[in-house]
Design an enzyme around this catalytic site. Structure first.
Site, PDB file in Angstrom:
ATOM      1  N   ASP A 153       0.782  -1.258   0.000  1.00 24.40           N
ATOM      2  CA  ASP A 153       0.000   0.000   0.000  1.00 24.40           C
ATOM      3  C   ASP A 153       0.806   1.296   0.000  1.00 24.40           C
ATOM      4  O   ASP A 153       0.475   2.226   0.751  1.00 24.40           O
ATOM      5  CB  ASP A 153      -0.969   0.013   1.198  1.00 24.40           C
ATOM      6  CG  ASP A 153      -2.035  -1.082   1.107  1.00 24.40           C
ATOM      7  OD1 ASP A 153      -1.946  -1.925   0.214  1.00 24.40           O
ATOM      8  OD2 ASP A 153      -2.950  -1.085   1.950  1.00 24.40           O
TER       9      ASP A 153
ATOM     10  N   ASP B  39      -4.615  -0.630  -1.664  1.00 24.25           N
ATOM     11  CA  ASP B  39      -5.940  -0.450  -1.111  1.00 24.25           C
ATOM     12  C   ASP B  39      -6.772   0.113  -2.265  1.00 24.25           C
ATOM     13  O   ASP B  39      -6.355   1.083  -2.906  1.00 24.25           O
ATOM     14  CB  ASP B  39      -5.826   0.569   0.039  1.00 24.25           C
ATOM     15  CG  ASP B  39      -6.685   0.220   1.235  1.00 24.25           C
ATOM     16  OD1 ASP B  39      -7.005  -0.960   1.430  1.00 24.25           O
ATOM     17  OD2 ASP B  39      -7.035   1.157   1.985  1.00 24.25           O
TER      18      ASP B  39
ATOM     19  N   HIS C 284     -10.534   7.107   1.460  1.00 22.19           N
ATOM     20  CA  HIS C 284      -9.148   7.026   0.982  1.00 22.19           C
ATOM     21  C   HIS C 284      -9.045   5.934  -0.068  1.00 22.19           C
ATOM     22  O   HIS C 284      -9.857   5.005  -0.095  1.00 22.19           O
ATOM     23  CB  HIS C 284      -8.205   6.710   2.160  1.00 22.19           C
ATOM     24  CG  HIS C 284      -8.510   5.380   2.794  1.00 22.19           C
ATOM     25  ND1 HIS C 284      -9.494   5.227   3.749  1.00 22.19           N
ATOM     26  CD2 HIS C 284      -7.992   4.143   2.582  1.00 22.19           C
ATOM     27  CE1 HIS C 284      -9.558   3.954   4.105  1.00 22.19           C
ATOM     28  NE2 HIS C 284      -8.663   3.263   3.403  1.00 22.19           N
TER      29      HIS C 284
ATOM     30  N   ALA D  54       0.392   0.547   6.222  1.00 23.97           N
ATOM     31  CA  ALA D  54       0.950   1.112   7.441  1.00 23.97           C
ATOM     32  C   ALA D  54       1.291  -0.045   8.388  1.00 23.97           C
ATOM     33  O   ALA D  54       0.578  -1.021   8.452  1.00 23.97           O
ATOM     34  CB  ALA D  54      -0.096   2.021   8.104  1.00 23.97           C
TER      35      ALA D  54
ATOM     36  N   CYS E 160      -2.235  -2.440   7.544  1.00 25.96           N
ATOM     37  CA  CYS E 160      -2.131  -3.397   6.429  1.00 25.96           C
ATOM     38  C   CYS E 160      -0.844  -4.204   6.450  1.00 25.96           C
ATOM     39  O   CYS E 160      -0.849  -5.380   6.090  1.00 25.96           O
ATOM     40  CB  CYS E 160      -2.341  -2.679   5.108  1.00 25.96           C
ATOM     41  SG  CYS E 160      -4.076  -2.203   4.923  1.00 25.96           S
TER      42      CYS E 160
ATOM     43  N   GLU F  28     -13.985  -4.971   4.959  1.00 21.11           N
ATOM     44  CA  GLU F  28     -12.657  -4.399   5.154  1.00 21.11           C
ATOM     45  C   GLU F  28     -11.633  -5.457   4.780  1.00 21.11           C
ATOM     46  O   GLU F  28     -11.870  -6.655   4.970  1.00 21.11           O
ATOM     47  CB  GLU F  28     -12.482  -3.968   6.622  1.00 21.11           C
ATOM     48  CG  GLU F  28     -11.140  -3.349   6.953  1.00 21.11           C
ATOM     49  CD  GLU F  28     -10.769  -2.142   6.084  1.00 21.11           C
ATOM     50  OE1 GLU F  28     -10.507  -2.336   4.878  1.00 21.11           O
ATOM     51  OE2 GLU F  28     -10.723  -1.021   6.609  1.00 21.11           O
TER      52      GLU F  28
ATOM     53  N   SER G   4     -15.433   0.950   5.373  1.00 23.32           N
ATOM     54  CA  SER G   4     -14.450   1.484   6.320  1.00 23.32           C
ATOM     55  C   SER G   4     -14.496   3.013   6.391  1.00 23.32           C
ATOM     56  O   SER G   4     -13.822   3.613   7.226  1.00 23.32           O
ATOM     57  CB  SER G   4     -13.040   1.035   5.939  1.00 23.32           C
ATOM     58  OG  SER G   4     -12.548   1.759   4.828  1.00 23.32           O
TER      59      SER G   4
ATOM     60  N   HIS H 203     -10.593   0.898  -2.863  1.00 18.04           N
ATOM     61  CA  HIS H 203     -11.954   0.917  -2.342  1.00 18.04           C
ATOM     62  C   HIS H 203     -12.955   1.542  -3.305  1.00 18.04           C
ATOM     63  O   HIS H 203     -12.637   2.530  -3.979  1.00 18.04           O
ATOM     64  CB  HIS H 203     -12.001   1.731  -1.040  1.00 18.04           C
ATOM     65  CG  HIS H 203     -11.184   1.168   0.081  1.00 18.04           C
ATOM     66  ND1 HIS H 203     -11.197  -0.165   0.425  1.00 18.04           N
ATOM     67  CD2 HIS H 203     -10.342   1.773   0.962  1.00 18.04           C
ATOM     68  CE1 HIS H 203     -10.398  -0.347   1.466  1.00 18.04           C
ATOM     69  NE2 HIS H 203      -9.856   0.804   1.804  1.00 18.04           N
TER      70      HIS H 203
ATOM     71  N   LYS I  99      -7.005  -4.843  -3.171  1.00 14.92           N
ATOM     72  CA  LYS I  99      -7.782  -5.392  -2.057  1.00 14.92           C
ATOM     73  C   LYS I  99      -8.741  -4.340  -1.511  1.00 14.92           C
ATOM     74  O   LYS I  99      -8.545  -3.138  -1.742  1.00 14.92           O
ATOM     75  CB  LYS I  99      -6.855  -5.879  -0.944  1.00 14.92           C
ATOM     76  CG  LYS I  99      -6.042  -4.750  -0.353  1.00 14.92           C
ATOM     77  CD  LYS I  99      -5.099  -5.254   0.696  1.00 14.92           C
ATOM     78  CE  LYS I  99      -4.227  -4.136   1.207  1.00 14.92           C
ATOM     79  NZ  LYS I  99      -4.975  -3.041   1.845  1.00 14.92           N
TER      80      LYS I  99
HETATM   81  C1  VGL Z   1      -4.777   0.943   5.645  1.00 17.83           C
HETATM   82  C2  VGL Z   1      -6.254   2.008   7.044  1.00 17.83           C
HETATM   83  C3  VGL Z   1      -7.262   1.845   6.140  1.00 17.83           C
HETATM   84  C4  VGL Z   1      -3.373   0.477   5.390  1.00 17.83           C
HETATM   85  C5  VGL Z   1      -5.780   0.765   4.728  1.00 17.83           C
HETATM   86  O1  VGL Z   1      -2.991   0.329   4.208  1.00 17.83           O
HETATM   87  O2  VGL Z   1      -2.645   0.256   6.381  1.00 17.83           O
HETATM   88  N1  VGL Z   1      -5.025   1.564   6.807  1.00 17.83           N
HETATM   89  N2  VGL Z   1      -7.018   1.212   4.978  1.00 17.83           N
HETATM   90 ZN    ZN Z   2      -8.436   1.224   3.398  1.00 17.11          ZN
END
Ligand code: VGL
Ligand code: ZN
Length: 193
Positions: free
Chosen positions: A13, A55, A74, A134, A138, A106, A63, A57, A99
């Site tokens: 990510d 990510d 995001h 992060a 993830c 989620e 989420s 979405h 994903k």
């Molecule tokens: C993530 C919060 C929401 C990540 C993804 O990639 O860590 N964190 N969606």
């Molecule tokens: Zn996300």
């Protein structure tokens, strides 16, 4: 630690929205990019497979706060925020895994709904090196799923940063991964041969 011959790199990510200026910025998230670029070159040199998760979405993802979730919108599919960070040098042979595309579910882990585990096993991969964003979401979930799938799993500690929604989340994530059996290295501790 050696990279070995049955290893793959997983970049989690590294997208605009998770970097400074993005919708869900990880503090200093962009600082992992030059480090990951070095790892990418090392793995390319060994002809080891490279995977990059994103990510991805829909605009009404569960989420998001508007849907009762905990995050600002995001990484909405097709937006600039969902693009990989521009200075990340993903090679052509890197496989991109999307994903979190199901509006109702989620998906923090790169293994969730992507077929990654089966694909790696088909390739004979045994050991995974994982970095990105992060650490406390993830990356952590990807590492824990990798261990659950039976891979030897190594966190690239100098190529991961946490979003730290709650103070201490990143430290706790590091402990959780270690307790689950993950190794952790920085560049100087990794041998190519
Ligand atoms: C993530 C919060 C929401 C990540 C993804 O990639 O860590 N964190 N969606
Ligand atoms: Zn996300």
């Amino acid at each position: 630690m050696k990279i070995g011959n049955r290893a793959a790199l997983i970049v989690v990510d590294v997208q605009n929205d998770f970097c400074p200026g993005g919708a869900l910025a990880v503090p200093e998230g962009d600082q992992v990019v030059p480090v990951l670029n070095e790892y990418i070159q090392t793995f390319l040199g060994k002809k080891a497979p490279i995977y990059a998760t994103r990510d991805w979405h829909p605009a009404d993802h569960v989420s998001f706060r508007e849907q009762g979730g905990i995050w600002p919108p995001h990484c909405v599919q097709g937006t600039k925020g969902a693009d990989f960070y521009p200075s990340l040098t993903l090679p052509e042979e890197a496989v991109i895994l999307s994903k979190g595309s199901d509006p109702k579910e989620e998906a923090y882990s790169g293994f969730q709904g992507t077929g990654l585990g089966a694909r790696l096993k088909r390739q004979g991969i045994r050991r995974l090196f994982i970095g990105g964003l992060a650490t406390d979401y993830c990356v952590k979930h990807t590492v824990l799923d990798a261990l659950g799938e039976g891979f030897e799993t190594v966190l690239l500690r100098d190529a991961a940063k946490g979003v730290e929604a709650k103070t201490g989340d990143t430290e706790r994530a590091l402990s959780e991964m270690a307790e689950a059996g993950a190794y952790s290295v920085i560049r100087g501790e990794l041998k190519s041969e």
